[in-house]
Structure formats: structure tokens, C-alpha cells
Design a protein around this motif. Structure first.
Motif, PDB file in Angstrom:
ATOM      1  N   TYR A 115       0.840  -1.194   0.000  1.00  0.00           N
ATOM      2  CA  TYR A 115       0.000   0.000   0.000  1.00  0.00           C
ATOM      3  C   TYR A 115       0.875   1.243   0.000  1.00  0.00           C
ATOM      4  O   TYR A 115       1.800   1.353   0.829  1.00  0.00           O
ATOM      5  CB  TYR A 115      -0.889   0.019   1.251  1.00  0.00           C
ATOM      6  CG  TYR A 115      -2.065  -0.930   1.192  1.00  0.00           C
ATOM      7  CD1 TYR A 115      -3.319  -0.497   0.766  1.00  0.00           C
ATOM      8  CD2 TYR A 115      -1.926  -2.257   1.578  1.00  0.00           C
ATOM      9  CE1 TYR A 115      -4.403  -1.360   0.728  1.00  0.00           C
ATOM     10  CE2 TYR A 115      -3.008  -3.130   1.539  1.00  0.00           C
ATOM     11  CZ  TYR A 115      -4.245  -2.663   1.115  1.00  0.00           C
ATOM     12  OH  TYR A 115      -5.309  -3.520   1.075  1.00  0.00           O
ATOM     13  N   ARG A 137      -4.813 -12.676   2.793  1.00  0.00           N
ATOM     14  CA  ARG A 137      -6.162 -12.163   2.613  1.00  0.00           C
ATOM     15  C   ARG A 137      -6.498 -12.329   1.126  1.00  0.00           C
ATOM     16  O   ARG A 137      -5.612 -12.183   0.277  1.00  0.00           O
ATOM     17  CB  ARG A 137      -6.236 -10.656   2.935  1.00  0.00           C
ATOM     18  CG  ARG A 137      -5.871 -10.288   4.371  1.00  0.00           C
ATOM     19  CD  ARG A 137      -6.620  -9.028   4.782  1.00  0.00           C
ATOM     20  NE  ARG A 137      -8.031  -9.339   4.724  1.00  0.00           N
ATOM     21  CZ  ARG A 137      -8.982  -8.526   4.257  1.00  0.00           C
ATOM     22  NH1 ARG A 137      -8.672  -7.318   3.828  1.00  0.00           N
ATOM     23  NH2 ARG A 137     -10.235  -8.908   4.212  1.00  0.00           N
ATOM     24  N   HIS A 157      -8.546  -7.639  -2.735  1.00  0.00           N
ATOM     25  CA  HIS A 157      -9.706  -6.799  -2.392  1.00  0.00           C
ATOM     26  C   HIS A 157      -9.491  -5.349  -2.768  1.00  0.00           C
ATOM     27  O   HIS A 157      -8.380  -4.851  -2.799  1.00  0.00           O
ATOM     28  CB  HIS A 157     -10.013  -6.885  -0.890  1.00  0.00           C
ATOM     29  CG  HIS A 157      -8.836  -6.559  -0.016  1.00  0.00           C
ATOM     30  ND1 HIS A 157      -7.854  -7.476   0.284  1.00  0.00           N
ATOM     31  CD2 HIS A 157      -8.473  -5.426   0.628  1.00  0.00           C
ATOM     32  CE1 HIS A 157      -6.946  -6.918   1.058  1.00  0.00           C
ATOM     33  NE2 HIS A 157      -7.276  -5.666   1.274  1.00  0.00           N
ATOM     34  N   HIS A 192     -10.651  -1.622  -1.254  1.00  0.00           N
ATOM     35  CA  HIS A 192     -11.216  -0.950  -0.073  1.00  0.00           C
ATOM     36  C   HIS A 192     -12.024   0.252  -0.555  1.00  0.00           C
ATOM     37  O   HIS A 192     -11.579   0.973  -1.460  1.00  0.00           O
ATOM     38  CB  HIS A 192     -10.102  -0.395   0.821  1.00  0.00           C
ATOM     39  CG  HIS A 192      -9.340  -1.411   1.584  1.00  0.00           C
ATOM     40  ND1 HIS A 192      -9.716  -1.845   2.831  1.00  0.00           N
ATOM     41  CD2 HIS A 192      -8.184  -2.061   1.298  1.00  0.00           C
ATOM     42  CE1 HIS A 192      -8.829  -2.718   3.287  1.00  0.00           C
ATOM     43  NE2 HIS A 192      -7.887  -2.870   2.374  1.00  0.00           N
TER      44      HIS A 192
HETATM   45 FE    FE Z   1      -6.379  -4.260   2.556  1.00  0.00          FE
END
Ligand code: FE
Ligand code: DHB
Length: 287
Positions: A167, A222, A225, A227
């Protein structure tokens, strides 16, 4: 358990991500909750009683208790409390607060949201590097109220990791606002985000959170995805994530944040330029 087991440049990035998540949370954390003493005593008392119950049920040894102490100290030193809490605890707080709302389902925010991303109008491309790796992806959406009436002017904040699982603003080496942007729904409540398809994501696992996961024999993944934060005047803010059908980690998300309502089924674009999908966000009226 030690956090000094860096094996590769991407693991080094993971450790820095944890420390940055702590720094960022400390800047935004609120000092007061409005919780009175009776409620605090009930919550704190029940939390401790639950832990005592686990210790009794498993006859936890002194050696195990000392490992817990050392590990908790290390989580703090690694700066990983925001990561650990958002992976293992936030989903429970989210569902207690939001599951009874009408409209689209929410799920956890996670540690990597930053307000103030670039404004991209009703259709635009998220900021990305030249040659940003991944499959080009158009995410179209419509924002409506709970009855399906369009909400023109609604804002849609979208953020996601890159194809390596990093990120921007948390992992080092990525441009500011990479893969983050804010869209504004047009007269029909629609928007279109041009981006890259995110990949499944491993939570930073070279530090103390990873040590706990390894001790239990779990995996740190995870599912891939997006967000999102979606809001419009007179409506509750919707904080959610969207996942991709057939992702191998849907049933074993380490963060426990997948819900069946949050599934996307992308199709190939007719121009051959990657994939596309659309989703309807239904916002709940303000309480
Ligand atoms: Fe995330
Ligand atoms: C964490 C990271 C995420 O991207 C997410 O969606 C939830 C939790 C984490 O590392 O804690």
C-alpha cells in the motif's frame, strides 16, 4: 520469537509497513470515547474474565505465559498493534456496529486508509506508476439510497494494494497516492474507476504478527480486495471491501472480513484490455 528475520526486500518493506501504520494511527487516534466508568468496568472485567477462562480451559503453563509477555512487548516494538488489531479484532467490532443496517454490507477498514486522495470526478484513472504491473481493470459503480434511488454527488474513496501487496504511504518506495483516489457519482449516481486488478495480499508476516500466525500453523493471506468508503449527505458512511469470486483465500481470510454480499464477478472486456465489473452501493439513511 523475534522480528529480526528479514529475508528479502519485500519482507523489509513489510516491517516498515507495520511501523508506518503505528505512526499513522497515533496521528489520527481520538483520546476520548464517551465511555462511562460503569461501562468501562463491564467491558474490561468481561475481557479479563474471558482470558482467565482460556487459561483455565487450557491449563496454560508459566513458560507459555512468559512467551505471551515477550510476544506482546515485541508487537509494540515492531509497531504492529494496528496491523494485529485490524486483522484479528476489527471484524467483530464492525459486525456488532453495522450488521443490522439496511443497505450494502460493510466490512473492516484495515490499517491503510488515508483521507485526502486525489479527486478524479465521475470517471478517471487511479494514480499509478508508469508500467504499473497487473491486469487493467474498470470498476463501475452506482450509488443509491436503500430504496434504489440514485444519489448524484455521492463520493467514493477507493484504495488498494499493488500487485505485490503493498500500500502506498505505508510501504516504502511507492509514489504518494499510488492506487488511491476519490470519485464523485454523476447525475445517475454512477462512477467508473480505471485501475489494476489487485492480487491476493499477505499481511506483513516477518514480524511478531507473523510469528503468532506461524506458531498456530496458519497462513498470512487475505483474498484480493478493493477498499471503499462511500458517502452522501443524509446517509451513513459505508466502509467496505469487495472481493473476487473464485479467489483461493475467500474461505480462509486471516482477517475474517469476507461476506457473501461483497463478491465481484469480473468479465473480460470486449476490447481485450483486461477485465471489468460493476457493483451497486446502497446507503443506509442517517440514524
Ligand atoms: Fe487491505
Ligand atoms: C490488514 C491489511 C489490509 O489490507 C486489510 O485489508 C486488513 C488488515 C493488516 O495488515 O492488518
Amino acid at each position: 520469537m523475534t522480528s529480526q528475520m528479514t529475508q528479502s526486500p519485500s519482507d523489509a518493506k513489510a516491517a516498515e509497513t507495520g511501523a508506518n501504520a503505528t505512526r499513522y494511527f497515533q496521528k489520527k487516534a481520538k483520546a476520548t470515547t464517551g465511555t462511562d466508568q460503569a461501562r468501562a468496568a463491564a467491558i474490561i472485567g468481561d475481557a479479563l474474565a474471558a482470558l482467565h477462562g482460556v487459561i483455565e480451559a487450557h491449563e496454560v503453563t508459566y513458560a507459555e505465559y512468559d512467551v505471551l509477555k515477550a510476544w506482546m512487548i515485541q508487537v509494540g516494538e515492531d509497531g504492529e498493534w494496528p496491523l494485529w488489531l485490524d486483522v484479528f479484532i476489527e471484524h467483530s467490532v464492525e459486525s456488532v456496529n453495522n450488521d443490522s443496517r439496511p443497505g450494502s454490507k460493510g466490512t473492516i477498514e484495515g490499517p491503510f486508509y488515508i483521507p485526502g486522495a486525489p479527486q478524479l470526478g465521475s470517471e478517471g484513472t487511479l494514480p499509478m506508476r508508469d508500467g504499473e504491473p497487473g491486469t487493467p481493470f474498470i470498476f463501475r459503480g452506482e450509488v443509491t439510497d436503500a430504496d434504489g434511488n440514485a444519489l448524484p454527488g455521492a463520493t467514493v474513496e477507493l484504495w488498494h494494494c499493488d500487485s505485490e501487496g503493498f500500500y502506498s504511504q505505508f510501504a516504502p518506495g511507492l509514489p504518494e497516492w499510488n492506487l488511491r483516489g476519490v470519485f464523485t457519482a454523476d447525475e445517475s449516481g454512477a462512477f467508473a474507476a480505471h485501475t489494476m486488478m489487485p492480487a491476493p495480499y499477505q499481511i506483513p508476516h516477518d514480524g511478531s504478527t507473523g510469528a503468532m500466525i506461524a506458531a498456530a500453523g496458519w497462513h498470512p493471506w487475505r483474498p484480493a480486495h478493493f477498499h471503499l468508503k462511500v458517502q452522501a449527505p443524509g446517509h451513513e458512511l459505508l466502509t467496505t471491501q469487495l472481493y473476487f469470486e473464485a479467489d483461493e483465500y475467500l474461505d480462509s481470510d486471516i482477517a475474517g472480513a469476507v461476506k457473501p454480499e461483497l463478491m465481484l464477478t469480473p468479465v473480460d472486456r470486449t476490447d481485450g484490455e483486461g477485465k471489468e465489473v460493476s457493483y451497486q452501493f446502497r446507503l443506509c439513511p442517517e440514524a
